[in-house]
Structure formats: structure tokens, C-alpha cells
Design a protein around this motif. Structure first.
Motif, mmCIF file in Angstrom:
data_model
loop_
_atom_site.group_PDB
_atom_site.id
_atom_site.type_symbol
_atom_site.label_atom_id
_atom_site.label_comp_id
_atom_site.label_asym_id
_atom_site.label_seq_id
_atom_site.Cartn_x
_atom_site.Cartn_y
_atom_site.Cartn_z
ATOM 1 N N SER A 334 0.818 -1.214 0.000
ATOM 2 C CA SER A 334 0.000 0.000 0.000
ATOM 3 C C SER A 334 0.856 1.270 0.000
ATOM 4 C CB SER A 334 -0.919 0.005 1.217
ATOM 5 O OG SER A 334 -0.122 -0.038 2.389
ATOM 6 N N GLN A 335 2.050 1.147 0.586
ATOM 7 C CA GLN A 335 2.879 2.346 0.602
ATOM 8 C C GLN A 335 3.558 2.532 -0.747
ATOM 9 O OE1 GLN A 335 4.475 1.055 4.228
ATOM 10 N NE2 GLN A 335 4.481 3.107 5.100
ATOM 11 N N GLN A 336 3.387 3.687 -1.305
ATOM 12 C CA GLN A 336 3.951 3.932 -2.630
ATOM 13 C C GLN A 336 5.458 4.128 -2.526
ATOM 14 O OE1 GLN A 336 2.928 3.867 -5.808
ATOM 15 N NE2 GLN A 336 1.187 2.808 -4.918
ATOM 16 N N VAL A 337 6.179 3.391 -3.338
ATOM 17 C CA VAL A 337 7.628 3.503 -3.347
ATOM 18 C C VAL A 337 8.037 4.095 -4.680
ATOM 19 C CG1 VAL A 337 9.770 2.213 -3.292
ATOM 20 C CG2 VAL A 337 7.865 1.495 -1.868
ATOM 21 N N ALA A 338 8.913 5.080 -4.626
ATOM 22 C CA ALA A 338 9.357 5.705 -5.870
ATOM 23 C C ALA A 338 10.124 4.683 -6.710
ATOM 24 C CB ALA A 338 10.256 6.894 -5.550
ATOM 25 N N ALA A 339 9.759 4.569 -7.989
ATOM 26 C CA ALA A 339 10.480 3.653 -8.860
ATOM 27 C C ALA A 339 11.823 4.274 -9.220
ATOM 28 C CB ALA A 339 9.665 3.383 -10.113
ATOM 29 N N GLU A 468 18.084 6.074 5.203
ATOM 30 C CA GLU A 468 17.955 5.884 3.761
ATOM 31 C C GLU A 468 16.756 5.010 3.432
ATOM 32 O OE1 GLU A 468 18.475 3.260 5.387
ATOM 33 O OE2 GLU A 468 19.677 2.001 4.069
ATOM 34 N N ARG A 469 15.760 5.013 4.325
ATOM 35 C CA ARG A 469 14.633 4.093 4.166
ATOM 36 C C ARG A 469 13.985 4.169 2.787
ATOM 37 N NH1 ARG A 469 14.267 5.664 9.385
ATOM 38 N NH2 ARG A 469 14.011 4.066 10.959
ATOM 39 N N ALA A 470 13.745 5.387 2.300
ATOM 40 C CA ALA A 470 13.014 5.542 1.044
ATOM 41 C C ALA A 470 13.806 4.918 -0.105
ATOM 42 C CB ALA A 470 12.754 7.019 0.763
ATOM 43 N N GLU A 471 15.096 5.290 -0.177
ATOM 44 C CA GLU A 471 15.921 4.736 -1.258
ATOM 45 C C GLU A 471 16.006 3.217 -1.126
ATOM 46 O OE1 GLU A 471 19.915 6.379 -2.582
ATOM 47 O OE2 GLU A 471 20.507 4.465 -1.711
ATOM 48 N N GLU A 472 16.189 2.740 0.096
ATOM 49 C CA GLU A 472 16.325 1.306 0.340
ATOM 50 C C GLU A 472 15.087 0.554 -0.154
ATOM 51 O OE1 GLU A 472 18.742 -0.392 1.082
ATOM 52 O OE2 GLU A 472 18.011 -2.265 1.959
ATOM 53 N N GLN A 473 13.916 1.107 0.130
ATOM 54 C CA GLN A 473 12.692 0.457 -0.323
ATOM 55 C C GLN A 473 12.623 0.439 -1.847
ATOM 56 O OE1 GLN A 473 10.196 -1.248 1.332
ATOM 57 N NE2 GLN A 473 11.685 -1.161 2.977
ATOM 58 N N SER A 474 13.047 1.515 -2.479
ATOM 59 C CA SER A 474 13.046 1.545 -3.951
ATOM 60 C C SER A 474 13.967 0.473 -4.508
ATOM 61 C CB SER A 474 13.509 2.909 -4.467
ATOM 62 O OG SER A 474 12.649 3.906 -4.020
#
Ligand code: ADP
Ligand code: MG
Length: 600
Positions: A334-339, A468-474
Motif C-alpha cells: 500500500s505504501q507507494q515507493v518511488a520507482a 535511507e529508508r526511502a531509497e532502500e525500499q526503492s
């Protein structure tokens, strides 16, 4: 949820310990904490990074002696006078000094390979030890006494029960940092070192930098431990910083589990307690004094290593059901991750890779002789030939692992002469290995994420603090996408080593795709695959071709090649003997002669 509860329980116990345990036990716990901090560095360096160091005790000494010197010397040289008396300023200077020494020693020793690296660490370990004993102003072998206690927010930590809290807070902080780091892009690059330099570099990892980083971190952990030690003891001499302590630290790491963060704590605990008990118990049991504990201790270690060769922590973890261990690294859908951004693929039919008159000699042997070939975007080209024809050598020239004796290779119009595998990876060339190179105990998802190394840029500090959570998720999402693309979407959290060989080969393709390449080089991808797996692989490669990817494969399996590829280049004795469409090659008399003649 379970592991978190365990951790909270552990911290509560730690916090209560000084209220209930006698001073002597607290002293022991202080030592365990101090040792564990050093061993944690070794877990990173030796267990994860694969570099054995006997010299960690010397870094402990560096932290200790810096503070001892700065906080006790009456008349510091004028340029240092500003720091006089404060353990905290001494800590900062100790860290800076250790970092400088570690960078110099690292630059000198980390390029050594095989046994030379451990030998190198022994050499500088001994040198620093003697330096502590002989430098003017460090008190020789008698040492330095009268160190001030550390003060924190007005609290003077002059008793074991007080500094206990600082020691364990620092250790828990270090464990937190280490775990964050290992579960990050930078951490995967460090872990990739164990998959071999070539693999890591081909994924775009600067292996020397990664080595230097773990070397630096492990040295800093040791120096901070030394600083705490000096102000716990309030006295230092060279003895605890010698080679034998360096060996003890390695032992602790091995006992606990050399690659596991919590193993550092267990190893330090077990070794410290064991030594203590044996020292007390043996003279009592045997009725005479003597250093029996060393002998019994040695025997116990041998026994332990036989029963649990990986160390205690991995041994314990085997008892834990798998479902508790598989951490869901990816957040909910559900959480949108930047491609991640994509590379623009070259236009269909454009020349991507070109070998011009490539010749490679090994002494008198000409492994590649005046080879010319071209690969276009949206094309699958196969390089085939009997054993010893020079295919692997050619593969190495094309992937910049090796340099032609004469001639050159152009990738997207740029010459590869003088370029490293890492630079070539950056330009959009990605590869797999004839002998699978992956990290068997790492999850499939993380193995594949190594391939996306160049698509992130968050560094060590944000990794260590988990910013770096956001980048890591991407990155992880991209790894998942590629795994689904190749049909391994059901295995994200399995250990890579538990996959069948065929699946491991496919995993390597997913890892290569994670780099967002425009050219894929595959070294014998069908070797060891079953019929069904070969079909699946062929379908995947066709799909990639349809998307505009250029693929070069070196292959033995004629049937696999014939139905799949667009063009074939045939080699024999280092030379190109034929080039053309599969049906032309099948009828080519020279090929039949070379190929079938070679088989029969
Ligand atoms: P293929 O992959 O087609 O089986 P290779 O490229 O591995 O062939 O080998 C071609 C020839 O080059 C062989 O005779 C091999 O012994 C030789 N060769 C390959 N690599 C080296 C090397 N590093 N040093 C010396 N000879 C080599
Ligand atoms: Mg070969």
C-alpha cells in the motif's frame, strides 16, 4: 514482533543488573561489554568482510593511550594544551588519530591477498604494541596511572556500577549502527566482498572502498572500547594491547559466530566468564596453583568448534523456527515507493558492442586472434566453439575483465581500454558468471539487490543511522520486480544457497537486470539447467530482446542456441571461423568439421 520483545527484555535486565549484582560481577560485565565492542568490529571485518585481523588490540591501545596521555600529562606540548584533562576531547582526538592510522594501515595492507593480510595485521599489531611500551611520555612498560573518571551530564562515572551504563549504552549503539549498516545498500556491498572481488566489482561496487570502510569502522569500535577501558581502569599499560589479546578477540568472534552481530556479545561473554570460572575453579579442584585454565580452555574451545563450527549464535538460531527469522524487508504494497530511474535503451539495431581486431596472447599462445564481432540492440548473439577455442578469453575482453594485447573493444562507441569492470557496469553492461557467484546465506532478494548498487547513492552515515529508508525500499522493490520478471517471485526471502542450481543461474540474471543494463553478457547460462528450466530461460531472453536489450551468450549447448539466438559467431583455435544465422551455421562445413569433429 518476538525478537523486539526479547531485545526489550534484555535491555531491562541490563539496566537492573547493577542494582542486584555484586560489584565483582559488574566488573565482569563491564569487561564483557568492552570486549564485545571490539569483537563487533571483527564481526564486520572478518565475519562479513572476510578480512582476518590479529591487530585489533593495537587499535584498542591507540584509543586507551591517547586518552591516558592527554588526560594525565602535566605539561602537554603547546599545540595540544587546549585539550588538557578532558576525556571527551581525548576521545575525539583518539578517534581522529585512529582513523588516520587505520586509513594509512588499511591503504597499505588491504590490497594484500591470501595469508599476507593476516600477516600484515600481525606486523602492525606488534609494532604498535612496542610503540606503546617505548614512547617517551607513555610510561614505558609500567604504564600510565591516575586517569580521571569520565563525567557525563555532571555525573562522575568513577565506579564500576556507573560506567557500566555508559559501556553498555555505547555497545548497544554500536550494535544498532552495525545492524543498520549491514541491512543497507552499503552493507550489501560489504557483504558482497565474500562473493569475490570480481562479482562485487561487476555489480559496480568499489571493493577497495568497501574494505577500507569496514576496516575503519572496526578500528574505531576498538578505539572507543580502549577509551572506555582506560577510564574504567583509570590505568593503562601495554599488556592488554598485544598480539595475544588480538588473538583472544578473534577467538571471541569465532566462538560467538564470526558473521553475527549478537554473536560478538555471546563470544565476549562466554570467553570472559569461562576464563574467570576456570581460574577460580581449577586450582580448587586440582588442589594446586598453575595455569591449568589455559589448557582446559583450549580443550573446551576445540570441543565447541567441533559441535558448533559456525559459533554459538548460528547454532542457537538453527533452533529458531524459520518463520521468525525471515524478516520482511519490503514494506506493505500500500505504501507507494518511488520507482528507480531507467536508462534510455539505445535504438533497435544500433551497434552496442564491437570488437575490433582483438588479439590476446598468453606468452606464445594466441587465445584470441584478430577477432571481430558486433552486437546490436535488440539482438541475441551467441559465441560458440569447441573447448579451448578462446570463448572465455573473448568474454573477458568484451567485459573489460582483461585487456586485449592488441585491438580494442568499443561499448556504445567508447573504447573499453583502461576501463574497470566497475566503470563498464556503470555504462550499462551487466553480466552473469559461468560458476555462480552469489552469497548463499543471504536472502534471494538481497542478493539481487546487490545488482542495483549503482542505482542508489546514500552513503555510510545515512545507512548506519537508517535514514535511507526511502531509497532502500526503492532498491528492494526493484530487486523484487526483477525476481518476478524472471519467475523467482516466490522465493524472495529464501536463502539463495537453498535454490537449485538452475534457479541460482536465473537469480544471477535477475541481479544483472537490476543494474538496468542495455547489454547482458551471459557465460554458459544453460549449463546445468534441466529441460524445463532451459525453456524458461529461453523465453526470458526472448522477452528481454523484445524490450530492446542486447544479449551476448557464450554457450556450449547447441540445441539451446539454435532455437533462440539471432546470429552466431563460431570460434576455433582463437579465431572466428564462421558467422551467420543459426540455419547457415548449422550447414557450414567448417563449423561441422570443428564442432562435431571436436566432440567425436
Ligand atoms: P574456451 O572458453 O573456449 O574453452 P578459453 O578462452 O578458456 O577457451 O581458452 C583458450 C586458450 O587460452 C586455452 O588454450 C587456454 O589454455 C588459454 N588460456 C586461457 N586463459 C589463460 C591464461 N590466463 N593464461 C594462459 N593461458 C590461458
Ligand atoms: Mg570457457
Amino acid at each position: 514482533m518476538k525478537p523486539r520483545h526479547l531485545l526489550i527484555g534484555f535491555i531491562v535486565l541490563l539496566a537492573l543488573a547493577p542494582l542486584v549484582l555484586p560489584t565483582f560481577q559488574i566488573t565482569l560485565l563491564n569487561y564483557i561489554g568492552l570486549y564485545a565492542l571490539v569483537v563487533l568490529g571483527l564481526v564486520l571485518l572478518t565475519g562479513v568482510g572476510g578480512m582476518t585481523s590479529f591487530g585489533q588490540a593495537a587499535f584498542v591501545g591507540l584509543g586507551s593511550y591517547t586518552s591516558a596521555y592527554l588526560t594525565t600529562t602535566e605539561q602537554l606540548p603547546a599545540w595540544l594544551a587546549w585539550s588538557a584533562g578532558s576525556p571527551w576531547i581525548a576521545l575525539l582526538i583518539g578517534i581522529a588519530l585512529t582513523a588516520a592510522v587505520a586509513l594509512i594501515l588499511g591503504a597499505l595492507t588491504l590490497r594484500l591477498s591470501g595469508h599476507y593480510l593476516p600477516l600484515g595485521t600481525i606486523a602492525w599489531g606488534i609494532s604498535l604494541y612496542y610503540l606503546f611500551g617505548t614512547l617517551d611520555g607513555l610510561g614505558g612498560h609500567t604504564g600510565v596511572s591516575g586517569l580521571p573518571p569520565i563525567s557525563l551530564f555532571g555525573l562522575v562515572l568513577d565506579q564500576g556500577e556507573k560506567i557500566y551504563y555508559l559501556i553498555w549504552a555505547v555497545l548497544l549503539g554500536a550494535i544498532f549502527i552495525t545492524q543498520n549498516l549491514l541491512n543497507s545498500r552499503e552493507g550489501r556491498a560489504i557483504r558482497a566482498l565474500k562473493g569475490g572481488q570480481l562479482m562485487a566489482e561487476s555489480m559496480g561496487v568499489n571493493t577497495f572502498r568497501s574494505k577500507l570502510i569496514v576496516f575503519l569502522i572496526s578500528a574505531l569500535f576498538a578505539a572507543v572500547s580502549g577509551w572506555l577501558y582506560a577510564h574504567t581502569q583509570r590505568f593503562v599499560n601495554p599488556t592488554p594491547f598485544g598480539l595475544s589479546m588480538g588473538i583472544d578477540y578473534l577467538f571471541m568472534a569465532l566462538i560467538g559466530g564470526v558473521a553475527s552481530v549478537w554473536g560478538a556479545l555471546i563470544g565476549a561473554g562466554v570467553l570472559t566468564m569461562l576464563k574467570q570460572w576456570l581460574q577460580d575453579l581449577l586450582p580448587y579442584l586440582l588442589g594446586s596453583d598453575g595455569q591449568y585454565e589455559t589448557i582446559v580452555f583450549g580443550l573446551l574451545i576445540v570441543l565447541l568448534m567441533q559441535r558448533a563450527p559456525g559459533g554459538i549464535w548460528p547454532f542457537l538460531m538453527r533452533l529458531v523456527p524459520a518463520r521468525f527469522k525471515q524478516r520482511r524487508l519490503l514494506r506493505e504494497q500500500s505504501q507507494q515507493v518511488a520507482a528507480l530511474a531507467h536508462r534510455a535503451l539505445p535504438e533497435q539495431g544500433q551497434v552496442i558492442l564491437e570488437a575490433r581486431n582483438v588479439t590476446r596472447r598468453f606468452g606464445g599462445l594466441v587465445a584470441n586472434n584478430n577477432m571481430n564481432l558486433k552486437i546490436h540492440a535488440g539482438e541475441i548473439l551467441a559465441l560458440i566453439g569447441p573447448n579451448g577455442a578462446g570463448k572465455s578469453t573473448m568474454f573477458n575482453q568484451l567485459s573489460a575483465v582483461d585487456t586485449p594485447t592488441s585491438g580494442e573493444v568499443l561499448f556504445r562507441g567508447e573504447s573499453l581500454t583502461g576501463k574497470s569492470s566497475r566503470e563498464v557496469a556503470k555504462m550499462g553492461m551487466s553480466r552473469t558468471f559461468q560458476h555462480v557467484k552469489l552469497l548463499p546465506t543471504m536472502s534471494v532478494l538481497e542478493n539481487v539487490a546487490i545488482g542495483a548498487h549503482l542505482r542508489g547513492d546514500k552513503g555510510i552515515v545515512s545507512s548506519a543511522l537508517h535514514l535511507e529508508r526511502a531509497e532502500e525500499q526503492s532498491l528492494l522493490q526493484e530487486a523484487k520486480r526483477q525476481l518476478e520478471r524472471v519467475g523467482l517471485g516466490d522465493y524472495l526471502y529464501e536463502e539463495a544457497g537453498s535454490l537449485a542450481l538452475g534457479q541460482q543461474r536465473i537469480l544471477e540474471i535477475a541481479r544483472a537486470l537490476c543494474a538496468d543494463p542495455c547489454l547482458l553478457l551471459l557465460d554458459e547460462p544453460a549449463a546445468g539447467l534441466r529441460y524445463k528450466e532451459k525453456q524458461a530461460l529461453a523465453e526470458l531472453l526472448q522477452k528481454l530482446r523484445g524490450e530492446g536489450m542486447a544479449v551476448l551468450l557464450v554457450e556450449h549447448d547447441m540445441d539451446f542456441v539454435m532455437g533462440l539466438v539471432d546470429r552466431i559467431v563460431v570460434m576455433e583455435f582463437g579465431e572466428k571461423i564462421a558467422e551467420g544465422l543459426p540455419e547457415e551455421i548449422q550447414k557450414n562445413p567448417a563449423v561441422l568439421e570443428a564442432y562435431l569433429g571436436g566432440v567425436e
